[in-house]
Design a protein around this motif. Structure first.
Motif, PDB file in Angstrom:
ATOM      1  N   CYS A  88       0.839  -1.203   0.000  1.00  0.00           N
ATOM      2  CA  CYS A  88       0.000   0.000   0.000  1.00  0.00           C
ATOM      3  C   CYS A  88       0.871   1.248   0.000  1.00  0.00           C
ATOM      4  N   PHE A  90       4.226   1.547  -0.706  1.00  0.00           N
ATOM      5  CA  PHE A  90       5.177   1.615  -1.799  1.00  0.00           C
ATOM      6  C   PHE A  90       4.490   1.966  -3.117  1.00  0.00           C
ATOM      7  N   VAL A  91       3.394   1.266  -3.410  1.00  0.00           N
ATOM      8  CA  VAL A  91       2.716   1.481  -4.689  1.00  0.00           C
ATOM      9  C   VAL A  91       2.134   2.891  -4.757  1.00  0.00           C
ATOM     10  N   THR A  92       1.510   3.348  -3.657  1.00  0.00           N
ATOM     11  CA  THR A  92       0.933   4.692  -3.650  1.00  0.00           C
ATOM     12  C   THR A  92       2.028   5.743  -3.832  1.00  0.00           C
ATOM     13  N   LEU A  94       4.941   5.326  -5.207  1.00  0.00           N
ATOM     14  CA  LEU A  94       5.487   5.204  -6.549  1.00  0.00           C
ATOM     15  C   LEU A  94       4.546   5.813  -7.592  1.00  0.00           C
ATOM     16  N   ALA A  95       3.250   5.570  -7.412  1.00  0.00           N
ATOM     17  CA  ALA A  95       2.265   6.144  -8.327  1.00  0.00           C
ATOM     18  C   ALA A  95       2.344   7.665  -8.284  1.00  0.00           C
TER      19      ALA A  95
ATOM     20  N   ILE B  55       4.457  -0.094 -12.493  1.00  0.00           N
ATOM     21  CA  ILE B  55       4.513   0.234 -11.067  1.00  0.00           C
ATOM     22  C   ILE B  55       4.180  -0.989 -10.218  1.00  0.00           C
ATOM     23  N   SER B  59       7.077  -2.801  -7.536  1.00  0.00           N
ATOM     24  CA  SER B  59       6.923  -2.653  -6.090  1.00  0.00           C
ATOM     25  C   SER B  59       7.011  -4.007  -5.409  1.00  0.00           C
ATOM     26  N   PRO B  60       7.406  -3.991  -4.113  1.00  0.00           N
ATOM     27  CA  PRO B  60       7.430  -5.270  -3.407  1.00  0.00           C
ATOM     28  C   PRO B  60       6.006  -5.775  -3.169  1.00  0.00           C
ATOM     29  N   ILE B  69      -4.095  -1.846  -5.946  1.00  0.00           N
ATOM     30  CA  ILE B  69      -3.788  -0.576  -5.268  1.00  0.00           C
ATOM     31  C   ILE B  69      -3.642   0.549  -6.290  1.00  0.00           C
ATOM     32  N   VAL B  70      -2.871   0.297  -7.339  1.00  0.00           N
ATOM     33  CA  VAL B  70      -2.570   1.376  -8.282  1.00  0.00           C
ATOM     34  C   VAL B  70      -3.825   1.777  -9.063  1.00  0.00           C
ATOM     35  N   TYR B  73      -6.072   3.728  -6.579  1.00  0.00           N
ATOM     36  CA  TYR B  73      -5.534   5.068  -6.338  1.00  0.00           C
ATOM     37  C   TYR B  73      -5.872   5.997  -7.498  1.00  0.00           C
ATOM     38  N   VAL B  81      -7.994   2.970  -2.906  1.00  0.00           N
ATOM     39  CA  VAL B  81      -6.970   1.989  -2.527  1.00  0.00           C
ATOM     40  C   VAL B  81      -7.552   0.991  -1.529  1.00  0.00           C
TER      41      VAL B  81
END
Lengths: 190, 189
Positions: A88, A90-92, A94-95, B55, B59-60, B69-70, B73, B81
């Motif tokens: 949650c 990391f992806v947010t 990164l986005a 993305i 990501s991990p 998530i992406v 968002y 999310v």
């Protein structure tokens, strides 16, 4: 406290598994089998097998399974939240960075070096699972009494089918399971 | 675009059904997400989806969760999310809870036990085959750097029993250093 231990264990698994698919497997093994010993090597192998047969990522499946086994439904929730929390963030993040700068050079450099490392780690975890499957007491030895000949035959057969035919992972696994069940029934022992 | 509560509801049911019926890992779910959100709902355009896939893969964590998530968002901010992650995680949680509760009774059954025993060999073959393909992909790069990392990591975990997290952090650090050095050289030219 067990819930916190579950949470932090799966937090590490979620934070350091790069590359999807089997990438989480060596981390789960390190935390759950070698570290906390919440599962035996055999239970871990069964978990990976079950994960393949059911929908959902291996890490989330493992979190629910281990959490429930160790501490009931609340344990499952603690482990699962731990597992997805790093994603949650990391992806947010990164986005956000991506929409702002559209440049991820350093990240891509890091990922380029991570890929070969992850392959090696998955190989190591795979070897452990193979050893659990083929050697009766779970350790490599040349003593013939310690080698499960049938398991070795199913392994070779499965590998040949996967490489030489278009059969997918699940049909090959089901076939190996069915063969073992039939043969052990015919021979009258497990 | 539709009302926010409608979007959230659709988002939840989309990620829920995608996660419920997706066997075979993260890469499958990403292509299904594209079908759903790009081709059917027209909420995201094709190029954006490619970036979002990058993305999710960089990501991990599980790619299916990262993808949810992406997308969440992008469509509805932080509430998006939460809703899409919840939708993606719920099916495996429910299914594995049931499996876990029945596990002991399940494993005590001799037929189930021998099916699982045979499947152990099957999953070993699957993992060996996956590693084979991934390893061949690395070798094909013909990069000494990649090969050295692969061999070094394997020795580190197999022979020297180094902690997995430490191996991952070291590889990432080497990759970052390498990129920085390459950039510096590029600038000097």
């Amino acid at each position: 406290m067990i819930y916190l231990q579950l949470f932090f264990s799966f937090l590490q698994i979620g934070a350091f598994s790069f590359g999807g698919g089997y990438a989480a497997m060596p981390l789960i093994q390190a935390q759950i089998v070698d570290g906390h010993q919440w599962l035996t090597a055999l239970e871990f192998t069964n978990l990976i097998t079950i994960s393949q047969m059911t929908p959902g990522p291996i890490a989330v499946n493992a979190a629910t399974f281990v959490g429930t086994q160790i501490a009931g439904p609340l344990g499952a929730v603690a482990a699962t939240v731990g597992c997805i929390l790093p994603s949650c963030f990391f992806v947010t993040a990164l986005a956000y960075v991506y929409t702002k700068y559209r440049k991820l050079d350093l990240l891509q450099g890091a990922l380029g070096a991570l890929r070969p490392a992850v392959v090696a780690l998955i190989a190591q975890a795979g070897i452990d699972i193979l050893v659990t499957a083929v050697f009766v007491n779970g350790h490599v030895s040349l003593d013939l009494g310690n080698v499960s000949v049938r398991a070795a035959v199913w392994f070779v057969l499965g590998l040949v089918l996967l490489r030489k035919t278009k059969l997918g992972a699940v049909p090959v696994m089901v076939l190996c399971g069915a063969l073992e069940a039939v043969v052990s029934m015919v021979l009258g022992r497990g | 675009m539709e009302k926010k509560s409608t979007v959230l509801k659709k988002l939840f049911f989309s990620t829920f059904s995608l996660s419920m019926f997706t066997f075979g890992g993260g890469y499958v779910i990403i292509s299904l997400m594209k079908t759903k959100f790009v081709d059917q709902l027209h909420w995201i355009d094709e190029e954006e989806m490619l970036d979002m896939t990058a993305i999710a893969q960089s990501s991990p964590g599980a790619i299916a969760v990262n993808g949810a998530i992406v997308v969440g968002y992008k469509l509805a901010g932080l509430p998006g999310v939460l809703v899409s992650v919840f939708g993606a995680v719920l099916p495996p949680m429910v299914i594995l809870s049931i499996v876990s509760l029945c596990y002991d009774a399940f494993i005590a059954n001799p037929v189930v036990a021998s099916v699982l025993k045979g499947m152990e060999s099957g999953i070993s073959a699957v993992i060996v085959s996956v590693v084979w393909d991934m390893g061949a992909g690395i070798v094909k790069q013909k990069s000494v750097f990649s090969a050295a990392i692969m061999i070094g990591s394997f020795l580190a975990c197999m022979v020297w029993k180094v902690n997995v997290v430490l191996i991952i952090l070291t590889a990432a650090a080497l990759g970052i250093v390498r990129t920085l050095v390459a950039e510096k050289r590029g600038r000097r030219k």
